[in-house]
Design a protein around this motif. Structure first.
Motif, mmCIF file in Angstrom:
data_model
loop_
_atom_site.group_PDB
_atom_site.id
_atom_site.type_symbol
_atom_site.label_atom_id
_atom_site.label_comp_id
_atom_site.label_asym_id
_atom_site.label_seq_id
_atom_site.Cartn_x
_atom_site.Cartn_y
_atom_site.Cartn_z
ATOM 1 N N CYS A 42 0.829 -1.437 -0.085
ATOM 2 C CA CYS A 42 0.175 -0.102 -0.221
ATOM 3 C C CYS A 42 0.798 1.310 -0.020
ATOM 4 O O CYS A 42 0.493 2.157 -0.296
ATOM 5 C CB CYS A 42 -0.895 -0.234 1.162
ATOM 6 N N ARG A 43 2.129 1.258 0.115
ATOM 7 C CA ARG A 43 3.168 2.473 0.227
ATOM 8 C C ARG A 43 2.836 3.087 1.484
ATOM 9 O O ARG A 43 3.486 4.035 1.457
ATOM 10 C CB ARG A 43 3.062 3.109 -1.076
ATOM 11 N N ARG A 44 2.152 2.608 2.544
ATOM 12 C CA ARG A 44 2.116 3.670 3.672
ATOM 13 C C ARG A 44 3.374 3.438 4.631
ATOM 14 O O ARG A 44 3.549 1.914 4.445
ATOM 15 C CB ARG A 44 0.841 3.288 4.210
ATOM 16 N N ARG A 45 3.613 4.171 5.349
ATOM 17 C CA ARG A 45 4.739 4.087 6.291
ATOM 18 C C ARG A 45 4.040 3.750 7.718
ATOM 19 O O ARG A 45 3.051 4.046 8.087
ATOM 20 C CB ARG A 45 5.492 5.407 6.373
ATOM 21 N N ASP A 46 4.733 2.820 8.250
ATOM 22 C CA ASP A 46 4.425 2.189 9.534
ATOM 23 C C ASP A 46 5.419 1.803 10.399
ATOM 24 O O ASP A 46 6.319 1.678 10.156
ATOM 25 C CB ASP A 46 3.229 1.124 9.430
ATOM 26 N N ALA A 47 5.249 1.565 11.751
ATOM 27 C CA ALA A 47 6.080 1.021 12.759
ATOM 28 C C ALA A 47 6.714 -0.181 12.051
ATOM 29 O O ALA A 47 6.073 -1.257 11.708
ATOM 30 C CB ALA A 47 5.564 1.085 14.141
ATOM 31 N N GLN A 48 7.864 -0.428 12.200
ATOM 32 C CA GLN A 48 8.554 -1.722 11.941
ATOM 33 C C GLN A 48 7.648 -3.029 12.675
ATOM 34 O O GLN A 48 7.421 -3.890 11.761
ATOM 35 C CB GLN A 48 10.119 -1.887 12.089
ATOM 36 N N ASP A 49 7.625 -3.072 13.793
ATOM 37 C CA ASP A 49 6.665 -3.844 14.365
ATOM 38 C C ASP A 49 5.211 -4.183 13.873
ATOM 39 O O ASP A 49 4.869 -5.429 14.357
ATOM 40 C CB ASP A 49 6.902 -4.001 16.073
ATOM 41 N N ALA A 50 4.827 -3.149 13.159
ATOM 42 C CA ALA A 50 3.528 -3.348 12.545
ATOM 43 C C ALA A 50 3.504 -4.244 11.262
ATOM 44 O O ALA A 50 2.317 -4.499 10.730
ATOM 45 C CB ALA A 50 2.663 -2.180 12.509
ATOM 46 N N LEU A 51 4.675 -4.406 10.766
ATOM 47 C CA LEU A 51 4.726 -4.933 9.413
ATOM 48 C C LEU A 51 5.462 -6.375 9.435
ATOM 49 O O LEU A 51 6.186 -6.523 10.355
ATOM 50 C CB LEU A 51 5.709 -4.005 8.340
ATOM 51 N N LEU A 52 5.234 -7.242 8.422
ATOM 52 C CA LEU A 52 5.967 -8.377 8.224
ATOM 53 C C LEU A 52 7.060 -8.382 7.285
ATOM 54 O O LEU A 52 6.934 -7.644 6.182
ATOM 55 C CB LEU A 52 4.949 -9.667 7.589
ATOM 56 N N ARG A 53 8.244 -8.666 7.983
ATOM 57 C CA ARG A 53 9.297 -8.403 7.080
ATOM 58 C C ARG A 53 9.383 -9.913 6.012
ATOM 59 O O ARG A 53 9.326 -10.956 6.731
ATOM 60 C CB ARG A 53 10.620 -8.672 7.762
ATOM 61 N N VAL A 54 9.831 -9.791 4.892
ATOM 62 C CA VAL A 54 10.097 -10.914 3.876
ATOM 63 C C VAL A 54 11.273 -10.948 3.403
ATOM 64 O O VAL A 54 11.660 -9.908 2.944
ATOM 65 C CB VAL A 54 8.833 -10.710 2.895
#
Length: 89
Positions: free
Chosen positions: A7-19
């Motif tokens: 979605c190209r939105r910025r968010d805190a690292q812990d709210a995202l899944l690293r792949v």
């Protein structure tokens, strides 16, 4: 802060899944995306929200290949990440 490739939105690292991308040993142009929950796997990583819509958007836009700097024309296998998102839901 990291940017979701879907979605190209910025968010805190812990709210995202690293792949991360792992090369298929049988075919040199095929890569398998692997979720990196601990954020410790070596190599370049891409981040995506744990939301199926963000994942589908990233797949449709071929964003993983660009974000992970994979060679042009590479096939990307995403079933492992899709299964991980189903478990999170």
């Amino acid at each position: 802060m990291r940017t979701c490739v879907g979605c190209r939105r910025r968010d805190a690292q812990d709210a995202l899944l690293r792949v991360v991308a792992v090369r298929d040993p049988d075919v040199t142009t095929r890569w398998r995306l692997a979720p990196d929950e601990r954020r410790r796997a070596p190599g370049r990583g891409a981040y995506v929200h744990p939301d199926p819509e963000c994942l589908q958007s990233a797949i449709a836009r071929r964003a993983f290949g660009r974000a992970l700097r994979l060679p042009a024309g590479s096939e990307v296998e995403v079933t492992t990440v899709q299964e991980q998102l189903r478990r999170w839901s």
